[in-house]
Design an enzyme around this catalytic site. Structure first.
Site, PDB file in Angstrom:
ATOM      1  N   VAL A   1      82.077   8.610  58.599  1.00  0.00           N
ATOM      2  CA  VAL A   1      81.078   7.774  57.721  1.00  0.00           C
ATOM      3  C   VAL A   1      79.967   7.492  58.331  1.00  0.00           C
ATOM      4  CG1 VAL A   1      81.161   5.540  56.330  1.00  0.00           C
ATOM      5  CG2 VAL A   1      83.449   6.747  56.605  1.00  0.00           C
ATOM      6  N   CYS A   2      79.861   7.221  59.742  1.00  0.00           N
ATOM      7  CA  CYS A   2      78.942   6.835  60.380  1.00  0.00           C
ATOM      8  C   CYS A   2      77.434   7.432  60.292  1.00  0.00           C
ATOM      9  CB  CYS A   2      79.069   6.514  61.854  1.00  0.00           C
ATOM     10  SG  CYS A   2      80.317   5.344  62.248  1.00  0.00           S
ATOM     11  N   PRO A   3      77.668   8.874  60.241  1.00  0.00           N
ATOM     12  CA  PRO A   3      76.325   9.611  60.220  1.00  0.00           C
ATOM     13  C   PRO A   3      75.625   9.525  58.811  1.00  0.00           C
ATOM     14  CG  PRO A   3      78.166  11.291  60.330  1.00  0.00           C
ATOM     15  CD  PRO A   3      78.848   9.663  60.669  1.00  0.00           C
TER      16      PRO A   3
ATOM     17  N   ILE B   1      73.638   6.405  58.747  1.00  0.00           N
ATOM     18  CA  ILE B   1      72.463   6.642  59.866  1.00  0.00           C
ATOM     19  C   ILE B   1      71.571   7.270  59.135  1.00  0.00           C
ATOM     20  CG2 ILE B   1      71.579   7.605  62.071  1.00  0.00           C
ATOM     21  CD1 ILE B   1      74.341   6.871  63.025  1.00  0.00           C
TER      22      ILE B   1
END
Length: 181
Positions: free
Chosen positions: A50-52, A55
């Protein structure tokens, strides 16, 4: 957890930015504002799923935040070398050209009160901080649910009006004007 009206902790933190050279001890003094707003957003961990998406989403709006005198600052509890390796491995992340705090000591995450007690990583927390380093908005998501960077931009727009903004207000719409009694 720190919230609206609290001051951002005055810490100097390690950061990583770009992919041209290995990290060499770069830091960011959070007490400095240069008259700008800050958008500080934490993700739990590098090299995840999920993080990318978050970002890249924030990176795509970097120019819009800059147009509003706001700087983007990303953060996780990874090291600057892990940040560098992740950016090198993904051209979309490499293009997200803003500082990433390497809070592997977890000092800032602990000071903000956003450390997940069992996982030892930060929640998906977003802070909008005014030029006086006062937190004006906070959102926190669990580890599995991504944020909407456009909503952060919308809230920044509303905060910068210094007016009463109704539900779902967007830039260009009328603000609320109470009638004097």
């Amino acid at each position: 957890m720190l919230t609206v009206g609290d001051k951002l902790p005055s810490l100097t933190v390690p950061v990583q930015q770009g992919t041209s050279a290995l990290p060499e001890g770069e830091t960011l003094n959070l007490a400095e504002t240069n008259g700008k707003w800050k958008i500080l957003f934490y993700w739990p961990k590098d090299f995840t799923f999920v993080c990318p998406t978050e970002i890249v989403g924030y990176g795509d709006l970097k120019g819009d935040f800059e147009d509003r005198d706001a700087v983007l600052i990303g953060a996780s509890t990874d090291t600057s070398h892990v940040h560098f390796a992740w950016r090198k491995s993904d051209e979309r992340l490499a293009a997200a050209d803003f500082p990433w705090i390497a809070d592997n000591s977890k000092k800032l995450a602990e000071a903000l009160g956003i450390l997940h007690p069992e996982e030892g990583v930060a929640y998906r927390a977003t802070f909008i901080i005014d030029p006086d380093n006062v937190i004006q908005h906070v959102t926190v998501n669990g580890l599995n649910v991504g944020r909407n960077p456009a909503e952060t931009l919308r809230v920044l727009d509303a905060l910068q009006t210094d007016e009463l903004c109704p539900c779902n207000w967007t830039e260009g719409q009328d603000v609320l004007k109470p009638v004097a009694a």
